[in-house]
Design a protein around this motif. Structure first.
Motif, PDB file in Angstrom:
ATOM      1  N   THR A  76       1.513 121.417  87.941  1.00  0.00           N
ATOM      2  CA  THR A  76       2.284 121.126  86.823  1.00  0.00           C
ATOM      3  C   THR A  76       2.781 119.815  86.669  1.00  0.00           C
ATOM      4  O   THR A  76       2.971 119.003  85.804  1.00  0.00           O
ATOM      5  N   ARG A  77       3.266 119.254  88.069  1.00  0.00           N
ATOM      6  CA  ARG A  77       3.798 118.079  88.078  1.00  0.00           C
ATOM      7  C   ARG A  77       3.013 116.715  87.775  1.00  0.00           C
ATOM      8  O   ARG A  77       3.573 115.789  87.598  1.00  0.00           O
ATOM      9  N   LEU A  78       1.632 117.037  87.732  1.00  0.00           N
ATOM     10  CA  LEU A  78       0.887 115.840  87.414  1.00  0.00           C
ATOM     11  C   LEU A  78       0.293 116.131  85.900  1.00  0.00           C
ATOM     12  O   LEU A  78      -0.872 115.327  85.534  1.00  0.00           O
TER      13      LEU A  78
ATOM     14  N   GLY B  94       1.617 132.119  94.273  1.00  0.00           N
ATOM     15  CA  GLY B  94       2.427 131.371  95.247  1.00  0.00           C
ATOM     16  C   GLY B  94       1.574 131.058  96.533  1.00  0.00           C
ATOM     17  O   GLY B  94       0.247 131.716  96.509  1.00  0.00           O
ATOM     18  N   LEU B  95       2.076 130.323  97.310  1.00  0.00           N
ATOM     19  CA  LEU B  95       1.101 129.737  98.316  1.00  0.00           C
ATOM     20  C   LEU B  95       0.807 130.950  99.432  1.00  0.00           C
ATOM     21  O   LEU B  95      -0.168 131.075  99.826  1.00  0.00           O
ATOM     22  N   GLY B  96       1.814 131.971  99.573  1.00  0.00           N
ATOM     23  CA  GLY B  96       1.546 132.851 100.530  1.00  0.00           C
ATOM     24  C   GLY B  96       0.669 133.941  99.902  1.00  0.00           C
ATOM     25  O   GLY B  96      -0.205 134.372 100.768  1.00  0.00           O
TER      26      GLY B  96
ATOM     27  N   MET C 126      -4.376 124.012 105.653  1.00  0.00           N
ATOM     28  CA  MET C 126      -4.158 122.569 105.369  1.00  0.00           C
ATOM     29  C   MET C 126      -4.072 122.729 103.890  1.00  0.00           C
ATOM     30  O   MET C 126      -4.821 123.033 103.235  1.00  0.00           O
ATOM     31  N   LEU C 127      -2.808 122.051 103.388  1.00  0.00           N
ATOM     32  CA  LEU C 127      -2.630 122.110 101.947  1.00  0.00           C
ATOM     33  C   LEU C 127      -3.492 120.908 101.397  1.00  0.00           C
ATOM     34  O   LEU C 127      -3.653 119.757 101.816  1.00  0.00           O
ATOM     35  N   GLY C 128      -4.279 121.084 100.180  1.00  0.00           N
ATOM     36  CA  GLY C 128      -5.248 120.416  99.527  1.00  0.00           C
ATOM     37  C   GLY C 128      -4.586 119.379  98.872  1.00  0.00           C
ATOM     38  O   GLY C 128      -5.192 118.381  98.593  1.00  0.00           O
ATOM     39  N   ASP C 129      -3.234 119.099  98.809  1.00  0.00           N
ATOM     40  CA  ASP C 129      -2.489 117.851  98.294  1.00  0.00           C
ATOM     41  C   ASP C 129      -1.837 116.907  99.047  1.00  0.00           C
ATOM     42  O   ASP C 129      -1.073 116.202  98.667  1.00  0.00           O
ATOM     43  N   ASP C 130      -2.072 117.290 100.393  1.00  0.00           N
ATOM     44  CA  ASP C 130      -1.593 116.500 101.575  1.00  0.00           C
ATOM     45  C   ASP C 130      -2.451 115.784 102.360  1.00  0.00           C
ATOM     46  O   ASP C 130      -3.155 116.536 103.094  1.00  0.00           O
ATOM     47  N   ILE C 131      -2.234 114.469 102.327  1.00  0.00           N
ATOM     48  CA  ILE C 131      -3.214 113.740 103.149  1.00  0.00           C
ATOM     49  C   ILE C 131      -2.713 113.120 104.251  1.00  0.00           C
ATOM     50  O   ILE C 131      -1.523 112.555 104.180  1.00  0.00           O
TER      51      ILE C 131
ATOM     52  N   LEU D 190      12.666 120.233  97.935  1.00  0.00           N
ATOM     53  CA  LEU D 190      11.496 120.512  97.472  1.00  0.00           C
ATOM     54  C   LEU D 190      10.605 120.865  98.543  1.00  0.00           C
ATOM     55  O   LEU D 190       9.514 121.106  98.615  1.00  0.00           O
ATOM     56  N   TYR D 191      11.369 121.267  99.666  1.00  0.00           N
ATOM     57  CA  TYR D 191      10.312 121.830 100.794  1.00  0.00           C
ATOM     58  C   TYR D 191      10.954 123.062 101.409  1.00  0.00           C
ATOM     59  O   TYR D 191      12.194 123.347 101.445  1.00  0.00           O
ATOM     60  N   GLY D 192      10.007 123.802 102.279  1.00  0.00           N
ATOM     61  CA  GLY D 192      10.633 124.336 103.497  1.00  0.00           C
ATOM     62  C   GLY D 192      11.283 123.767 104.388  1.00  0.00           C
ATOM     63  O   GLY D 192      10.841 122.912 105.130  1.00  0.00           O
ATOM     64  N   ILE D 193      12.455 124.145 104.811  1.00  0.00           N
ATOM     65  CA  ILE D 193      13.292 123.628 105.698  1.00  0.00           C
ATOM     66  C   ILE D 193      13.453 124.617 106.986  1.00  0.00           C
ATOM     67  O   ILE D 193      13.755 125.597 106.626  1.00  0.00           O
TER      68      ILE D 193
ATOM     69  N   VAL E 122      13.886 128.059 105.691  1.00  0.00           N
ATOM     70  CA  VAL E 122      14.405 128.661 104.228  1.00  0.00           C
ATOM     71  C   VAL E 122      13.366 127.815 103.250  1.00  0.00           C
ATOM     72  O   VAL E 122      13.224 126.649 103.418  1.00  0.00           O
ATOM     73  N   GLU E 123      13.092 128.491 102.399  1.00  0.00           N
ATOM     74  CA  GLU E 123      12.116 127.891 101.218  1.00  0.00           C
ATOM     75  C   GLU E 123      13.264 127.145 100.345  1.00  0.00           C
ATOM     76  O   GLU E 123      13.674 127.871  99.856  1.00  0.00           O
ATOM     77  N   LYS E 124      12.833 125.854 100.079  1.00  0.00           N
ATOM     78  CA  LYS E 124      13.648 125.143  99.183  1.00  0.00           C
ATOM     79  C   LYS E 124      15.189 125.467  98.872  1.00  0.00           C
ATOM     80  O   LYS E 124      15.273 125.820  98.027  1.00  0.00           O
TER      81      LYS E 124
ATOM     82  N   ALA F  48      11.486 119.248 107.754  1.00  0.00           N
ATOM     83  CA  ALA F  48      10.879 119.966 106.447  1.00  0.00           C
ATOM     84  C   ALA F  48       9.488 120.339 106.851  1.00  0.00           C
ATOM     85  O   ALA F  48       8.943 119.838 107.679  1.00  0.00           O
ATOM     86  N   ILE F  49       9.256 121.548 106.338  1.00  0.00           N
ATOM     87  CA  ILE F  49       7.575 121.931 106.470  1.00  0.00           C
ATOM     88  C   ILE F  49       6.681 121.204 105.652  1.00  0.00           C
ATOM     89  O   ILE F  49       6.866 120.823 104.528  1.00  0.00           O
ATOM     90  N   VAL F  50       5.727 120.604 106.335  1.00  0.00           N
ATOM     91  CA  VAL F  50       4.601 119.752 105.480  1.00  0.00           C
ATOM     92  C   VAL F  50       3.368 120.310 105.678  1.00  0.00           C
ATOM     93  O   VAL F  50       3.211 121.285 106.487  1.00  0.00           O
ATOM     94  N   GLY F  51       2.335 119.810 104.957  1.00  0.00           N
ATOM     95  CA  GLY F  51       1.012 120.825 104.611  1.00  0.00           C
ATOM     96  C   GLY F  51       0.259 121.157 105.836  1.00  0.00           C
ATOM     97  O   GLY F  51      -1.088 121.055 105.529  1.00  0.00           O
TER      98      GLY F  51
ATOM     99  N   PHE G  83       5.015 134.603  96.217  1.00  0.00           N
ATOM    100  CA  PHE G  83       4.932 135.089  97.448  1.00  0.00           C
ATOM    101  C   PHE G  83       4.997 133.914  98.434  1.00  0.00           C
ATOM    102  O   PHE G  83       3.867 133.185  98.211  1.00  0.00           O
ATOM    103  N   GLN G  84       6.094 133.727  99.183  1.00  0.00           N
ATOM    104  CA  GLN G  84       6.099 132.156  99.787  1.00  0.00           C
ATOM    105  C   GLN G  84       5.726 132.573 101.282  1.00  0.00           C
ATOM    106  O   GLN G  84       6.008 133.423 102.020  1.00  0.00           O
ATOM    107  N   LEU G  85       4.757 131.420 101.475  1.00  0.00           N
ATOM    108  CA  LEU G  85       4.559 131.448 103.246  1.00  0.00           C
ATOM    109  C   LEU G  85       5.510 131.400 104.176  1.00  0.00           C
ATOM    110  O   LEU G  85       5.655 132.247 104.992  1.00  0.00           O
ATOM    111  N   THR G  86       6.548 130.608 103.826  1.00  0.00           N
ATOM    112  CA  THR G  86       7.694 130.329 104.444  1.00  0.00           C
ATOM    113  C   THR G  86       8.629 131.605 104.717  1.00  0.00           C
ATOM    114  O   THR G  86       8.863 131.921 105.879  1.00  0.00           O
ATOM    115  N   ASP G  87       8.550 132.386 103.854  1.00  0.00           N
ATOM    116  CA  ASP G  87       9.106 133.790 103.741  1.00  0.00           C
ATOM    117  C   ASP G  87       8.296 134.911 104.911  1.00  0.00           C
ATOM    118  O   ASP G  87       8.919 135.636 105.578  1.00  0.00           O
TER     119      ASP G  87
HETATM  120  C1  G1P Z   1       4.800 124.267  99.829  1.00  0.00           C
HETATM  121  C2  G1P Z   1       5.447 125.150 100.908  1.00  0.00           C
HETATM  122  C3  G1P Z   1       6.935 124.396 101.490  1.00  0.00           C
HETATM  123  C4  G1P Z   1       6.366 123.087 101.977  1.00  0.00           C
HETATM  124  C5  G1P Z   1       5.676 122.340 101.131  1.00  0.00           C
HETATM  125  C6  G1P Z   1       4.904 121.028 101.853  1.00  0.00           C
HETATM  126  O1  G1P Z   1       5.496 124.171  98.739  1.00  0.00           O
HETATM  127  O2  G1P Z   1       5.979 126.248 100.196  1.00  0.00           O
HETATM  128  O3  G1P Z   1       7.391 125.058 102.392  1.00  0.00           O
HETATM  129  O4  G1P Z   1       7.408 122.385 102.496  1.00  0.00           O
HETATM  130  O5  G1P Z   1       4.363 123.023 100.505  1.00  0.00           O
HETATM  131  O6  G1P Z   1       4.142 120.190 101.010  1.00  0.00           O
HETATM  132  P1  G1P Z   1       4.968 123.479  97.329  1.00  0.00           P
HETATM  133  O7  G1P Z   1       4.985 121.913  97.414  1.00  0.00           O
HETATM  134  O8  G1P Z   1       3.563 124.000  97.210  1.00  0.00           O
HETATM  135  O9  G1P Z   1       5.888 123.931  96.314  1.00  0.00           O
END
Ligand code: G1P
Length: 288
Positions: free
Chosen positions: A15-17, A108-110, A128-133, A168-171, A188-190, A201-204, A227-231
């Motif tokens: 949605t951010r794009l 959610g990611l979880g 590996m998150l699909g939008d983090d290079i 914006l991140y899991g910390i 902690v998520e966001k 911060a947790i990155v992808g 459902f959050q992966l961080t949780d």
């Molecule tokens: C997800 C995770 C978050 C992490 C982030 C990294 O959030 O839930 O913990 O810090 O990716 O990009 P999203 O960006 O999908 O909201």
């Protein structure tokens, strides 16, 4: 056993794009000359992964088409004698087996990772998150696999972020250093800036152990019903070692408008075929 499988969650609504992502998955938006997710798949291939599972959702069929063979296109390029483009097109569908599962609801990611349970068959795996290079040598996920081989447990890629980025991140909070592995004692998520335990911060990129699936089934959904992966990782604290890892290299987030644009510029400036002309253009633009 080392890591040979990866799950790439790519089911988010992007949605951010919007409006660019109304009918086009954000992971398929081009970065220089290839879809963002292709960089992620290339990183997995270069890290010895031989099984890739992409979690898709509604309206994400182009992801499957991209990683499939295109016989007509290959024939056309071959007839024209365009061997460089032919090799580039073929390399997309060559290599590790690629599988797709649809996440039926955006929960959610979880929940997306939970869709991979059967496929992972009780083995540890990478996420590996699909939008983090990530641009690094060796690839970031290969660095994490090496760390996992010496420190079996959950491994999370970490990066320091500024105060304004924290929500914006899991910390995470780190309690002990074991060489390159940072032992995590809270996540902690966001969080708000006030509630954040640090600016790490947790990155992808993640390595997860199979216990994550039961944890994902045990946690509650957040306020948004996700459902959050961080949780789920937090739920495993005390029963599975959870390590953070500050990877060597750079990370580019294509999930927001500004970072999507800056990622395109930075990655184009790394390319021999584009660097000089782009630098000239940018210099003229700034000096105007
Ligand atoms: C997800 C995770 C978050 C992490 C982030 C990294 O959030 O839930 O913990 O810090 O990716 O990009 P999203 O960006 O999908 O909201």
């Amino acid at each position: 056993m080392s890591i040979s499988k990866v799950v790439i969650p790519a089911a988010g609504l992007g949605t951010r794009l919007l409006p660019a992502t109304k009918s086009q998955p954000k992971e398929m938006l081009p970065v220089v000359d290839r879809p963002a997710i292709q960089y992620v798949v290339e990183e997995a291939k270069a890290s010895g992964i031989d099984d890739i599972l992409i979690i898709t959702g509604r309206g994400k069929r182009t992801l499957e088409d991209h990683f499939d063979r295109s016989i007509e296109l290959e024939r056309h390029l071959e007839a024209k004698g365009d061997m460089a483009k032919l090799a580039a097109v073929r390399s997309i569908s060559d290599g590790p087996a690629t599988y797709f599962i649809r996440q039926k609801e955006p929960k959610g990611l979880g929940h997306a990772v939970l869709c991979a349970e059967k496929h992972m068959a009780d083995q540890s795996f990478a996420v590996m998150l699909g939008d983090d290079i990530f641009v690094s040598e060796p690839p970031a996920i290969a660095q994490m696999i090496e760390l996992y081989n010496n420190n079996p447990g959950i491994i999370i890629a970490l990066q320091e972020v500024s105060d304004s980025q924290i929500p914006l991140y899991g910390i995470v909070s780190v309690c002990k250093k074991q060489g390159k592995a940072l032992l995590i004692d809270d996540l902690v998520e966001k969080p708000s800036l006030k509630a954040a335990p640090s600016n790490l911060a947790i990155v992808g990129r993640y390595i997860l152990t199979p216990e994550i699936f039961d944890a994902l089934k045990s946690i509650e959904a957040d306020k948004k019903g996700e459902f959050q992966l961080t949780d789920a990782i937090r739920y495993l604290m005390g029963s599975v070692p959870i390590y953070g890892y500050k990877f060597t290299g750079c990370r580019y987030d294509v999930g927001s408008k500004l970072t999507y644009l800056t990622t395109n510029i930075e990655l184009a400036l790394m390319r021999d075929d584009l660097r000089d002309d782009l630098r000239k253009f940018l210099t003229e633009l700034i000096n105007d």
